[in-house]
Design an enzyme around this catalytic site. Structure first.
Site, PDB file in Angstrom:
ATOM      1  N   ASP A  16      -8.541  -5.200  -5.874  1.00  0.00           N
ATOM      2  CA  ASP A  16      -8.092  -4.040  -5.103  1.00  0.00           C
ATOM      3  C   ASP A  16      -8.571  -2.789  -5.828  1.00  0.00           C
ATOM      4  O   ASP A  16      -8.049  -2.429  -6.880  1.00  0.00           O
ATOM      5  CB  ASP A  16      -6.565  -4.045  -4.993  1.00  0.00           C
ATOM      6  CG  ASP A  16      -6.030  -2.937  -4.101  1.00  0.00           C
ATOM      7  OD1 ASP A  16      -6.821  -2.071  -3.683  1.00  0.00           O
ATOM      8  OD2 ASP A  16      -4.822  -2.949  -3.821  1.00  0.00           O
ATOM      9  N   SER A  30       0.845  -1.185   0.000  1.00  0.00           N
ATOM     10  CA  SER A  30       0.000   0.000   0.000  1.00  0.00           C
ATOM     11  C   SER A  30       0.890   1.248   0.000  1.00  0.00           C
ATOM     12  O   SER A  30       1.696   1.419  -0.918  1.00  0.00           O
ATOM     13  CB  SER A  30      -0.948  -0.035   1.198  1.00  0.00           C
ATOM     14  OG  SER A  30      -2.004   0.892   1.029  1.00  0.00           O
ATOM     15  N   HIS A  59      -7.075  -5.810  -1.573  1.00  0.00           N
ATOM     16  CA  HIS A  59      -5.914  -5.080  -1.049  1.00  0.00           C
ATOM     17  C   HIS A  59      -5.076  -5.973  -0.135  1.00  0.00           C
ATOM     18  O   HIS A  59      -3.956  -5.621   0.211  1.00  0.00           O
ATOM     19  CB  HIS A  59      -6.414  -3.848  -0.279  1.00  0.00           C
ATOM     20  CG  HIS A  59      -5.407  -2.756  -0.123  1.00  0.00           C
ATOM     21  ND1 HIS A  59      -4.820  -2.106  -1.193  1.00  0.00           N
ATOM     22  CD2 HIS A  59      -4.878  -2.160   0.983  1.00  0.00           C
ATOM     23  CE1 HIS A  59      -3.991  -1.177  -0.753  1.00  0.00           C
ATOM     24  NE2 HIS A  59      -3.996  -1.196   0.560  1.00  0.00           N
TER      25      HIS A  59
END
Length: 675
Positions: free
Chosen positions: A619, A533, A651
């Site tokens: 995601d 991320s 994600h």
């Protein structure tokens, strides 16, 4: 509620080695959903086990005496039991079961006997809360309020298309399904509950909010006359740009709903009534659009409407609020210097008292009848278990030992806390995790861990993907800095990162790895950088600023690669607008224009070390095309690269076999370039 023909709780395996493997990591039981019985004497909790061969998880329910004692298994089924909750009289336990075609509310005796389906709601329910008088329940159900393409063109029943006119048509990992989560209230009778009153009838809002909010966003007043819930009553572009959720009180007698927090502009969540119903506590963020703002503790006098911010002179967050049984205090969890501790707010004097202090994270807290605390605790070296905490001394003792059989066979690596000086002479806390059989006379390849969020904490968490002990078991030293942008070190430290992605927080990473690399047991010629991320962005950015060849390998999971494309393909615009500063086309916005100069795609010409890129197709926060862009650019530049792509993951990586694949590819890539 048991299937005697099979146990869905696996036996503890006998390990061939005392070093963790991915298969062992996915064999741990995952403790969650704990709650105290109304009399405060028994803890109800759930444990999820994954069957790797079946690639499936099984969640079962248990109880244990709050003062310590024998753990009793209540369920043993092929279906999953979720959201376990005591009925207010303490005689029965309610839970959501997937045993039927759609998930419904079931009840059983406190010993697990006589399970019975209570609701028969079309389409199933997603959560519930008993009214304190046991005469009603509130349940959550999806309500279809939008037209599909087939509703618009009924003569084309096989058409498969979407026609969008506004934003938020997809979120995190799901496309909007034309439905909204609504709260229903139904009376409890001897028969099954088949209906109920929709207290948001016709409203195109989700309560609880999607995708992560649950029934913790719903609370009954002790007299069962009010139902308070959190909701962000916005749609489309307005929803995508705002975090302004409010608390709403529904009056069962009048049928009217009123906004309790109309002047608050940020998140208002997690409402909970005092035992006498005279006060309502909740968490609140001040600024609209800033999802990482300070989580403040508010209390409202329900008779006068007056409210008080108990965090006014405090810089920490307050999470997981729980009233003391006498209503004179509120227990909560707060992050401080990279650990999550139990605190106590005294309403009499407004003082925040720290209860616990250690190398751990507490996740939940509830008070028993004798003033002790039942809490969930986790660390980098142990998955979550339930503990009994002395509220006066902070000392704890385990209530459960779900994973003792595995932990007793494993050697965990040492976890060390260090303070490292930054480039501007500030002190930064850095965790260093050593291999389980660490030899100071050897030299080890070492990994810089880059945290996501970007305001996520590098605390004592136990992860089933970014598990520090798993990485260390692969014979690596892990360096995990609490760089700028992380909570637990004051608001100035937290807020530095917004609109400065390529600034001081990147220097913090380098300060940490360079300091630890001075140790004789660190091989400074075999350093890697890894992260997901925002941590994936950090890796992509470092890859383009690796002129000194400090890092010999990179792993970027769901990392931002191209800021321009990220802005127009993500969904939570409040995040981009706050952290980046605004759209790339706003040339008059100096802060935003500076942010876009940090985009990793601008520095691909300087990439000089192998990179593994990982992404999930579902995601939507950081769309998978960001990962494709990073990988494709590396290949086009003849930089050694691999692309690990998961069509069914979001994600995160949630399934057992995909999780093991992730761990194996992760290790193989690092071993190839760093060993």
């Amino acid at each position: 509620m048991s299937d005697v023909s099979k146990s869905f709780v696996p036996e503890t395996p006998t390990l061939d080695s005392d070093v963790m493997t991915p298969e062992v990591l996915w064999s741990f039981g995952r403790v969650g959903n704990s709650s105290l019985s109304p009399d405060g004497k028994t803890v109800l909790f759930a444990v999820t086990y994954f069957n790797i061969e079946e690639n499936k998880g099984y969640r079962e329910l248990y109880t244990v005496p709050a003062g310590g004692g024998k753990v009793v298994q209540l369920t043993n089924t092929a279906s999953n039991e979720s959201e376990p909750m005591w009925r207010p009289d303490g005689k029965r336990i309610g839970f959501i079961s997937s045993a039927t075609e759609s998930s419904q509310l079931w009840e059983m005796n406190s010993d697990g006997s006589h399970p019975e389906q209570i609701t028969d709601i079309e389409g199933g329910i997603e959560g519930f809360k008993y009214a304190p008088d046991s005469k009603r329940i509130a349940y959550v159900k999806k309500v279809k309020l939008d037209e599909t393409i087939n509703d618009m063109f009924p003569d084309l029943p096989k058409a498969n298309a979407r026609l969008e006119t506004d934003l938020m048509y997809r979120h995190w990992d799901q496309w909007h399904d034309y439905t909204y989560k609504h709260i229903f209230i139904a009376e409890i009778t001897n028969d099954r509950i088949t209906g109920g009153k929709d207290i948001l009838e016709g409203e195109k809002f989700d309560a609880p909010g999607r995708p992560f909010d649950g029934t913790e966003q719903i609370t009954w007043s002790p007299d069962s006359r009010l139902l308070v819930y959190s909701c962000k009553k916005l749609t489309g572009k307005a929803y995508a740009e705002s975090t302004n959720s409010d608390l709403y009180a529904y009056d069962l007698e009048s049928g009217e709903t009123r906004n309790l927090t109309p002047e608050h502009k940020g998140y208002d969540k997690n409402p909970t009534f005092s035992p006498d119903g005279k006060q309502l506590a909740w968490t609140s963020m001040e600024r609209d659009g800033y999802e990482a703002d300070q989580t403040r503790l508010f209390v409202m006098n329900m008779e006068t409407g007056d409210e008080k911010n108990y965090s006014a002179n405090w810089e920490q967050n307050a999470e997981h609020l729980s009233w003391s049984r006498d209503g004179q205090a509120i227990y909560f969890i707060s992050d401080i210097h990279a650990t999550d501790e139990i605190y106590r707010l005294s309403l009499a004097d407004g003082q925040m008292q720290r209860v616990t202090d250690g190398v751990h994270n507490y996740q939940t807290v509830e008070e028993t009848t004798d003033g002790k605390l039942v809490a969930t605790k986790v660390s980098m070296s142990q998955p979550a278990e339930l503990y009994l905490v002395d509220a006066a001394t902070g000392k704890d003792e385990p209530l459960t030992a779900v994973n003792k059989g595995l932990l007793d066979q494993l050697k965990m690596g040492k976890v060390e806390r260090r303070w490292v000086k930054t480039v501007d002479d500030k002190d930064m806390l850095v965790w260093v995790i050593y291999p389980p059989h660490f030899d100071p006379n050897k030299k080890y390849p070492t990994l810089l861990y880059c945290q996501g969020g970007p305001q996520g904490t590098v605390s004592q968490f136990w992860s089933y993907r970014w598990n520090f002990q798993m990485m260390a078991a692969n014979e690596y030293i892990i360096v995990a800095p609490n760089r700028r942008g992380l909570p637990g070190f004051g608001m100035e430290w937290l807020e530095q990162i917004s609109k400065d992605y390529g600034g001081l927080n990147i220097q913090d990473y380098l300060s940490a790895i360079d300091e630890v690399a001075k140790e004789p047991y660190v091989d400074a010629d075999r350093l890697g950088a890894i992260g997901a991320s925002y941590g994936g962005f950090s890796v992509n950015f470092l890859a383009g600023h690796n002129e000194s060849n400090r890092f010999k390998a990179f792993i970027s999971h769901c990392g931002i690669f191209n800021f321009d494309q990220m802005y127009v393909t993500t969904e939570e615009m409040w995040f981009e607008n706050w952290d980046i500063g605004g759209p790339y086309w706003d040339k008059s916005n100096a802060a935003a224009q500076r942010s876009y100069t940090f985009s990793p795609h601008l520095f691909v010409d300087k990439w000089n070390a192998p990179i593994l890129v990982i992404h999930g197709e579902k995601d939507f926060r950081i769309p998978y095309t960001q990962g494709m862009g990073a990988f494709n650019a590396a290949v086009l530049r003849d930089v050694p690269a691999q692309f690990l792509f998961f069509p069914e993951e979001n994600h995160w990586v949630s399934s057992a076999q995909n999780g093991i694949v992730w761990q194996r590819v992760f290790k193989n890539w690092l071993d190839k370039w760093l060993k």
